[in-house]
Design a protein around this motif. Structure first.
Motif, PDB file in Angstrom:
ATOM      1  N   ALA A 245     -35.175  37.073  22.271  1.00  0.00           N
ATOM      2  CA  ALA A 245     -36.512  36.481  22.137  1.00  0.00           C
ATOM      3  C   ALA A 245     -36.920  36.622  20.674  1.00  0.00           C
ATOM      4  N   VAL A 246     -37.129  35.508  19.994  1.00  0.00           N
ATOM      5  CA  VAL A 246     -37.434  35.529  18.563  1.00  0.00           C
ATOM      6  C   VAL A 246     -38.815  34.934  18.325  1.00  0.00           C
ATOM      7  N   ALA A 247     -39.641  35.671  17.597  1.00  0.00           N
ATOM      8  CA  ALA A 247     -40.982  35.188  17.238  1.00  0.00           C
ATOM      9  C   ALA A 247     -41.208  35.412  15.756  1.00  0.00           C
ATOM     10  N   GLU A 248     -41.914  34.484  15.140  1.00  0.00           N
ATOM     11  CA  GLU A 248     -42.271  34.571  13.729  1.00  0.00           C
ATOM     12  C   GLU A 248     -43.717  35.033  13.637  1.00  0.00           C
ATOM     13  N   VAL A 249     -43.941  36.185  13.010  1.00  0.00           N
ATOM     14  CA  VAL A 249     -45.274  36.787  13.000  1.00  0.00           C
ATOM     15  C   VAL A 249     -45.616  37.289  11.600  1.00  0.00           C
ATOM     16  N   ASP A 250     -46.810  36.940  11.123  1.00  0.00           N
ATOM     17  CA  ASP A 250     -47.364  37.619   9.959  1.00  0.00           C
ATOM     18  C   ASP A 250     -48.070  38.845  10.524  1.00  0.00           C
ATOM     19  N   VAL A 251     -47.381  39.953  10.542  1.00  0.00           N
ATOM     20  CA  VAL A 251     -47.841  41.135  11.268  1.00  0.00           C
ATOM     21  C   VAL A 251     -49.187  41.613  10.750  1.00  0.00           C
ATOM     22  N   ALA A 252     -49.315  41.764   9.440  1.00  0.00           N
ATOM     23  CA  ALA A 252     -50.561  42.274   8.863  1.00  0.00           C
ATOM     24  C   ALA A 252     -51.721  41.342   9.174  1.00  0.00           C
TER      25      ALA A 252
END
Length: 277
Positions: A245-252
């Motif tokens: 499962a791959v997700a692109e996230v700007d965590v901050a």
């Protein structure tokens, strides 16, 4: 730090360490090809989990490895620029622990020993006694193993220690006592997703949840790997089949947005909570 691609693995691992290492190498290569910077492999990815949780057979336990094992060093070398979390059975003195390490090509960044144990597991493993976050190239990370995530205090401890991403490594089976005819209807399937979403939402962090698939002895594992945002929303998932499962996230940014109005950690009323320790 910007956008990070996070991968959570659902896959089967057994007692054959050479096979497990080859599968891990393949998964890391696939993840690298997808641009993944943080890859979370399941609990017991080296050596497999217990075949019987109620009455573990001491003759067929997972192989125990020391923390400086050449096999863990090999996974670090495979990780190279990536951050990879992987579960294994740790040998430490005369004790065995259900454990996980987080590595890059530079070596071990963080380590966790499973704290909370279901009843049968105490016959096979000693328990860890702490939760601690650590710094990585993708941000501050904390790890939980299996049953740890059932307890809100586990993920909360990591969040209070600054964890932005919580990696939950599991070998989580279907219900042992009341297995449903279909996996989607299984009580443990529902709880597995519920805990993942609740731990992310209540702490307003990103959570990457990996899990084993297939079967080991009498255990049938759920899969259901996923990446969950700080609002409890599932960003990517594998369902019950093997995969990443791959997700692109700007965590901050995701965390800042989640905490803009309600900041759960800052708004706690610690003095009002009755201590039960």
């Amino acid at each position: 730090m910007g956008v990070t691609r996070i991968g959570a693995v659902a896959a089967h691992f057994g007692r054959d360490l050479d096979f497990d290492l080859q599968r891990i190498a393949t998964l890391i290569e696939h993840a690298r090809g997808s641009g993944v910077s943080l890859l979370v492999l399941p609990d017991a990815a080296l050596g497999g989990y217990l075949a019987d949780l109620r009455h573990p057979d001491p003759e067929v336990l997972p192989p125990a490895l020391e923390r400086d094992s050449p096999r863990l060093k090999q996974i670090a070398a495979l990780a190279a620029e990536m951050v990879v979390c992987v579960g294994y059975c740790e040998a430490a003195g005369g004790d065995r622990y259900n454990a996980a390490v987080c590595v890059t090509g530079d070596g071990i960044l963080g380590h966790h020993r499973k704290v909370h144990q279901p009843p049968g597991e105490v016959a096979a493993y000693s328990a860890g006694d702490t939760f601690a976050a650590f710094d990585t190239p993708v941000g501050r990370v904390g790890m939980l193993i299996d049953y740890d995530k059932t307890f809100p205090e586990s993920a909360r401890s990591l969040a209070l220690d600054g964890a932005e991403i919580v990696a939950c490594l599991s070998a989580w089976p279907t219900s042992i006592t009341n297995r449903a005819p279909r996996m989607a209807q299984d009580r443990q399937s529902r709880l597995f997703d519920l805990y993942d979403q609740a731990r992310a939402a209540e702490n307003q962090v990103v959570l990457a949840s990996s899990n084993q698939t297939g079967a080991m002895g009498g255990m049938r594992f759920l899969g259901q790997a996923k990446v969950v945002g700080p609002g409890g929303d599932i960003l990517a998932r594998t369902w019950s089949k093997a995969g990443i499962a791959v997700a692109e996230v700007d965590v901050a940014m995701a965390i800042a947005n989640a905490r803009r109005v309600h900041d759960h950690l800052r708004e706690r009323k610690v003095a009002a909570y009755r201590r039960t320790l």
